[in-house]
Motif scaffolding. Structure first.
Motif, PDB file in Angstrom:
ATOM      1  N   ASN A 133     -79.803 -20.386  15.565  1.00 56.23           N
ATOM      2  CA  ASN A 133     -80.672 -21.555  15.722  1.00 56.23           C
ATOM      3  C   ASN A 133     -82.146 -21.180  15.712  1.00 56.23           C
ATOM      4  OD1 ASN A 133     -78.663 -23.473  15.796  1.00 56.23           O
ATOM      5  ND2 ASN A 133     -78.420 -23.338  18.012  1.00 56.23           N
ATOM      6  N   GLY A 134     -82.447 -19.925  15.983  1.00 56.20           N
ATOM      7  CA  GLY A 134     -83.838 -19.495  16.012  1.00 56.20           C
ATOM      8  C   GLY A 134     -84.386 -19.058  14.663  1.00 56.20           C
ATOM      9  N   ILE A 135     -83.552 -19.011  13.634  1.00 58.19           N
ATOM     10  CA  ILE A 135     -83.987 -18.570  12.310  1.00 58.19           C
ATOM     11  C   ILE A 135     -84.597 -19.750  11.559  1.00 58.19           C
ATOM     12  CG2 ILE A 135     -83.235 -17.527  10.127  1.00 58.19           C
ATOM     13  CD1 ILE A 135     -82.956 -15.644  12.503  1.00 58.19           C
ATOM     14  N   LEU A 136     -85.774 -19.568  11.028  1.00 61.20           N
ATOM     15  CA  LEU A 136     -86.459 -20.647  10.308  1.00 61.20           C
ATOM     16  C   LEU A 136     -86.220 -20.613   8.799  1.00 61.20           C
ATOM     17  CD1 LEU A 136     -89.838 -20.628  12.250  1.00 61.20           C
ATOM     18  CD2 LEU A 136     -87.856 -22.122  12.574  1.00 61.20           C
ATOM     19  N   TRP A 137     -85.621 -19.571   8.298  1.00 65.99           N
ATOM     20  CA  TRP A 137     -85.355 -19.420   6.862  1.00 65.99           C
ATOM     21  C   TRP A 137     -84.463 -20.562   6.391  1.00 65.99           C
ATOM     22  CZ3 TRP A 137     -80.960 -16.319   4.546  1.00 65.99           C
ATOM     23  CH2 TRP A 137     -81.099 -16.188   3.174  1.00 65.99           C
ATOM     24  N   ARG A 138     -84.755 -21.132   5.210  1.00 69.20           N
ATOM     25  CA  ARG A 138     -83.996 -22.258   4.674  1.00 69.20           C
ATOM     26  C   ARG A 138     -83.439 -21.880   3.298  1.00 69.20           C
ATOM     27  NH1 ARG A 138     -84.878 -27.186   7.168  1.00 69.20           N
ATOM     28  NH2 ARG A 138     -84.452 -28.298   5.236  1.00 69.20           N
TER      29      ARG A 138
ATOM     30  N   PRO B  25     -80.961 -25.998   6.282  1.00 65.57           N
ATOM     31  CA  PRO B  25     -81.308 -25.309   7.530  1.00 65.57           C
ATOM     32  C   PRO B  25     -80.371 -24.117   7.747  1.00 65.57           C
ATOM     33  CG  PRO B  25     -80.995 -27.669   7.883  1.00 65.57           C
ATOM     34  CD  PRO B  25     -80.565 -27.378   6.489  1.00 65.57           C
ATOM     35  N   PHE B  26     -80.940 -23.020   8.246  1.00 63.01           N
ATOM     36  CA  PHE B  26     -80.144 -21.812   8.416  1.00 63.01           C
ATOM     37  C   PHE B  26     -78.918 -22.015   9.299  1.00 63.01           C
ATOM     38  CE2 PHE B  26     -78.985 -17.781  10.359  1.00 63.01           C
ATOM     39  CZ  PHE B  26     -78.760 -17.023   9.215  1.00 63.01           C
TER      40      PHE B  26
END
Length: 71
Positions: free
Chosen positions: A34-39, A44-45
């Motif tokens: 949930n903390g990963i911002l990469w898309r 959403p990751f």
């Protein structure tokens, strides 16, 4: 308490521990995912993580089935 005749009681085996891996994937690593911002691909990751978790769980179940069928 006695087991009924003809009923085999299965013992927990080391290969059964494989079935815990999908739970660790989904529940244990969810805060990290949930903390990963990469898309990737605009998704959403955490959504990609869940889809990968489904594939991982399928692989684990297939592996467990294969180990159970092995003589």
């Amino acid at each position: 308490m006695d087991d009924p005749e003809g009923v085999e009681v299965a013992a927990f085996r080391r290969a059964d521990a494989l079935l815990l891996l999908p739970f660790v994937w989904q529940l244990g690593l969810a805060p990290w995912a949930n903390g990963i911002l990469w898309r990737p691909l605009g998704l959403p990751f955490p959504m990609v993580w869940q889809m990968a978790g489904i594939m991982f769980a399928t692989f684990v179940l297939a592996l467990r089935y294969w180990l159970d069928r092995k003589p």
